[in-house]
Design a protein around this motif. Sequence first.
Motif, PDB file in Angstrom:
ATOM      1  N   TYR A  35       5.685  -9.059  -2.427  1.00 38.90           N
ATOM      2  CA  TYR A  35       4.847 -10.234  -2.198  1.00 38.90           C
ATOM      3  C   TYR A  35       5.698 -11.333  -1.561  1.00 38.90           C
ATOM      4  O   TYR A  35       6.892 -11.453  -1.832  1.00 38.90           O
ATOM      5  CB  TYR A  35       4.269 -10.751  -3.521  1.00 38.90           C
ATOM      6  N   PHE A  45       0.250 -10.561  -0.968  1.00 35.02           N
ATOM      7  CA  PHE A  45       0.615  -9.145  -0.957  1.00 35.02           C
ATOM      8  C   PHE A  45       1.102  -8.699   0.421  1.00 35.02           C
ATOM      9  O   PHE A  45       0.417  -8.943   1.428  1.00 35.02           O
ATOM     10  CB  PHE A  45      -0.602  -8.330  -1.374  1.00 35.02           C
ATOM     11  N   GLN A  48       2.659  -1.971  -0.750  1.00 32.18           N
ATOM     12  CA  GLN A  48       2.943  -1.243  -1.980  1.00 32.18           C
ATOM     13  C   GLN A  48       3.470   0.141  -1.640  1.00 32.18           C
ATOM     14  O   GLN A  48       2.955   0.805  -0.730  1.00 32.18           O
ATOM     15  CB  GLN A  48       1.677  -1.101  -2.828  1.00 32.18           C
ATOM     16  N   GLN A  56      -0.502   0.852   0.490  1.00 32.43           N
ATOM     17  CA  GLN A  56      -1.400  -0.238   0.854  1.00 32.43           C
ATOM     18  C   GLN A  56      -0.589  -1.262   1.618  1.00 32.43           C
ATOM     19  O   GLN A  56       0.621  -1.395   1.398  1.00 32.43           O
ATOM     20  CB  GLN A  56      -1.955  -0.946  -0.390  1.00 32.43           C
ATOM     21  N   GLY A  98      -3.112   2.836  -8.692  1.00 36.86           N
ATOM     22  CA  GLY A  98      -4.549   2.927  -8.915  1.00 36.86           C
ATOM     23  C   GLY A  98      -4.931   2.758 -10.363  1.00 36.86           C
ATOM     24  O   GLY A  98      -6.006   3.165 -10.784  1.00 36.86           O
TER      25      GLY A  98
END
Lengths: 114, 111
Positions: A35, A45, A48, A56, A98
Amino acid sequence: DAGVTQSPTHLIKTRGQQVTLRCSPKSGHDTVSWYQQALGQGPQFIFQYYEEEERQRGNFPDRFSGHQFPNYSSELNVNALLLGDSALYLCASRAGTGVNSPLHFGNGTRLTVT
Amino acid sequence: GESVGLHLPTLSVQEGDNSIINCAYSNSASDYFIWYKQESGKGPQFIIDIRSNMDKRQGQRVTVLLNKTVKHLSLQIAATQPGDSAVYFCAETLYGNKLVFGAGTILRVKS
């Protein structure tokens, strides 16, 4: 039990240069996120990583890239630095992807671009 | 677009009083919410979380309330102490994906 560790803590770079920031996740965590936090704002963000792949990505240009290693540690690379890249860069980790579990943050790397 | 906002940028309370920090979120599909505390020079520190199938969750001196009807989240801190002075962020996420943070509320505790 060490939490999320980041290095370096502070960094000064010149516009146009490249920078690499490093992160070791909390023990037992395999998912790492990065971040960017501008002064006086909430973290934004960047991307990831899980299983060494970018899973992502936020709304950041391709100048921002990353990598995750087999030991789950991660690097954030920023090329062609701009003055606007000056910010606190935070690494965060969790176990799994997730899943709804809290991210644990490091204390960040303060990047100043002059 | 996705955003998480806060109603009050700065909150000043007397030591020992209760504090309430409010947050409005925009994504009605978000299923998980977290409150973080950030002290100067440090990264965000997890305080408490709540899933969308709950409307209240309590921790040690803190309570989070979730009102999905009006998309509102609040953090209540009981018997506020000087050590509670910090910036507080709410964050939302969907399916454990990226966290969307608000701008933050500064909590100042007066002794």
